[in-house]
Write a protein that holds these residues in place. Structure first.
Motif: not given
Length: 286
Positions: A103, A112-113, A116, A122, A126, A201, A276, A279-280, A282, A284
């Motif tokens: 990540i 990363l964006r 997504l 997300r 992962l 993450t 999880y 990251f969920t 965060k 981003i």
């Protein structure tokens, strides 16, 4: 929603996940860094085999890495010694590099964006990132086995292999047990891969996640070596790493494999949940 529509949507989701995983594996195994690490792992048993071959006399029993003195009787033991040598340091180091980059590497590159928005999602991202790390864990163990097998076949005879129980087995069964040891090593590294995913993450700097994961592997092994902390040992993810020697018993002892698998599953569940949660939540896309 009808049953047919529900089934179709599940199939489309699985198909998208499969394509995303295939793309991730292509990226991973197209990197020179990946192949350099695998080549370095394969070189470890090769160097061990060359040292044994060109050293005067047979390696003394009880000195050096475990099973070193068996290489001259059966070259496949070069792979066994390679796994024993690589498991404490080299294998965790390479897995830390790959898992720590999952990540954080995308965040550092600014991709990363876009992943997504694709939309990958997300949770799906992962899962795919972890599965790619797990595939590398398997590839790393196989690389050591292949390097050991190649040097063993080239420099040493394939005689009878003497097991820890004193019985002897032929070359075919020896190679089968060597593959089982590689599978055991793969399972041993899965918990570390989950730790690396979580560390990845937490930061957008891949080197930081890699270093943190590698340091945790070293610290866990140091704690595992302290008799004063024997109450803690069963909870350390490195506690069963060297249990692969149980595949050199007759009959094979599966106790260590089962205990190791359950322990790694616990670490996967724990650090997967932490990854999880991080990251969920965060930010981003901002």
């Amino acid at each position: 929603m009808s049953q047919a529509e529900h089934t179709g949507r599940r199939g489309a989701t699985a198909g998208h996940t499969g394509r995303l995983l295939a793309s991730e594996l292509r990226v991973l195994f197209r990197r020179w860094r990946t192949w350099a690490m695998l080549a370095a792992l394969a070189a470890v048993p090769v160097l061990i085999g060359l040292a044994v071959k060109f050293s005067p006399g047979r390696p003394p029993s009880g000195r050096g890495p475990a099973f070193l003195d068996q290489i001259t009787d059966n070259g496949l033991f070069a792979g066994v010694v390679g796994l024993v040598v690589c498991t404490p340091l080299f294998l965790p180091l390479t897995v830390s590099v790959v898992a720590g980059d999952t990540i954080a590497g995308e965040a550092g590159l600014g991709t990363l964006r876009y992943l997504l928005v694709a939309p990958a999602g997300r949770v799906r991202l992962l899962v795919v990132k972890y599965l790619s790390s797990a595939v590398f864990c398997a590839a790393a163990g196989i690389a050591v086995v292949l390097g050991g097998t190649a040097v063993g076949l080239a420099l040493f005879p394939l005689g009878q292999a003497t097991l820890l129980s004193g019985t002897q087995i032929g070359p075919a069964e020896s190679f089968g047990r060597l593959l089982l040891m590689a599978a055991y090593t793969t399972v041993s590294l899965l918990g570390l891969a989950a730790i690396g995913l979580f560390a990845s993450t937490l930061t957008g700097v891949p080197v930081g996640a890699m270093a943190a994961t590698a340091v945790l592997a070293v610290v866990s092994q140091i704690l595992d070596a302290l008799d004063q902390l024997d109450w803690l040992h069963p909870w350390l993810f490195t506690d069963h790493w060297l249990g692969l020697a149980d595949f050199l018993r007759d009959p094979v002892s599966w106790d260590s494999f089962g205990a190791n698998a359950w322990l790694q599953a616990g670490y996967i569940a724990l650090f997967g949940a932490l990854a999880y949660g991080r990251f969920t939540t965060k930010d981003i896309l901002a």
